[in-house]
Motif scaffolding. Sequence first.
Motif: not given
Length: 544
Positions: A275-302
């Motif tokens: 039996r399969t104990i743990v599985s994942a499909d198309d798993l993603k962990v993206w961390f936002p990159i923030r910049a500017g005075l308002l700390r807007s998201t300008v990209g992601h660390v994938k």
Amino acid sequence: MAFSAPLLQVRDLSVAFRTEGQPELAVDKVSFSLDKGETLALVGESGSGKSVTALSIVQLLNYPAASHPSGEILFRGQNLVGAPERALQRVRGADITMVFQEPMTSLNPLHTIERQVGEILSVHRGLSKKEARARSLELLTQVGIREPEKRLGAFPHQLSGGQRQRVMIAMALANDPDLLIADEPTTALDVTVQAQILALLKEMQARTGMAMLFITHDLSIVRKIADRVCVMLKGRIVDAGPTGQVFANPTSDYTRRLLAAEPKGKATPFDPEARTIVSADDLKVWFPIRAGLLRSTVGHVKAVDGVSLAVKEGQTLGVVGESGSGKTTLGLALLRLISSTGPIAYLGKPIQGFDRRAMIPLRKEMQIVFQDPYGSLSPRLSVAEIVEEGLNVLGGGLDAGRRREAVAQALASVGIDPKAMDRYPHEFSGGQRQRIAIARAMVLQPKFLVLDEPTSALDMSVQAQIVDLLRELQQRHRLAYLFISHDLKVVRALANEVMVMQGGKIVEHGPASEIFERPREDYTKALFAAAFAMATAPEGVVGQ
């Protein structure tokens, strides 16, 4: 004919530490010398006296708790034992520099990389801020840090472990020292980075003529980088001579045991229909990159970008890749310890949307063992309290007597005498501490274990013992392992399948035998070449 004295001479050096009773010798009448341009390796297991010897050279031990009952340390003819602090300060950081094993404890978490490297250049070489910045960029480039302009403004916690160690090496090389003391400098590094760093050190040595005192438990590194080697056991040198001679004809039984100590054997077979104990499909962990005075998201660390996997009962999936490839992030996401997107299932049941409270019933069945047995065990708790902690939270209302009995069984299962359960972590060796960390996970009788670099901080002989232990526990309990490591020899001994990661993505995935014998992708080939060339290339050929 003129006689040239060695750059460094250590004569009959002893180091004692004050305890409640009589002072205990950590180093006992050790003698060796080191010439300019030469590399001497100090080899031995934890507690053999290697690091204490190195710290004595620059007088960085905790005096007066530490003392030198005998001996002298001559650097360019000057005895450093008992030298005035002002004289030692002139030598430290300029003529003699050190690289330590754990950069996170050596780098100041409150200062940027630019400030820390620049401070050395300013204090010892009097460079202006502009000159120090230019030299810092040059040093970071030399040690292989990509986009050094961006890294100068970073804080240590924003860099990977490998990047932090490169910064430490850059700082050590900043003033072109005459002697570099490297205390396990490549332990936490990937095999490719390890080869690059060793090649860099050899290149710097050839260019500047600096001497190196190299402290390590990895004999494959010693074989490639050292001209001479001293093997230490319980504070004494038990074998010494040219590296090739000591490796070919060791004179002590201890040296022969060290040379034979390497993870061996094959992965525990598993049922492909299990039996399969743990599985994942198309798993993603993206961390936002923030910049500017308002700390807007300008990209992601994938960090993890579209990973799919399945781990069956009794199977070990080995995850390999360089620092920053996403290995640890993947393990944490599967355990729902960090946020992610994409389906995750445990025993076929979706758990992706589970919050902290919903995960509590599953925590005892999904456990993790961390890399550092020093940092993952609380020094304020006894071993019994550490192992029992999970039972207190997740143990289903066991009374104190039954909890203590469960702790005793868990400790015995990993080879720790239950009679020692009321002692504290500092009273155990590194290998014993890692066994305690495994017992802490096993006491809850999990089905799935994430093993995050569990052997990288351990001596070679202890590594082999832990690999055998993990194999035995898996066979006995049909455990599913996600084994994260940069040590490919250990992965080969444990994993049924191997998944190679780069930049958050899967580069290659398949049966371990196929991946190791016939890697398809260039990245995998480069990774394996760097790892296994360390053990097979002729002496002096590192990363070429």
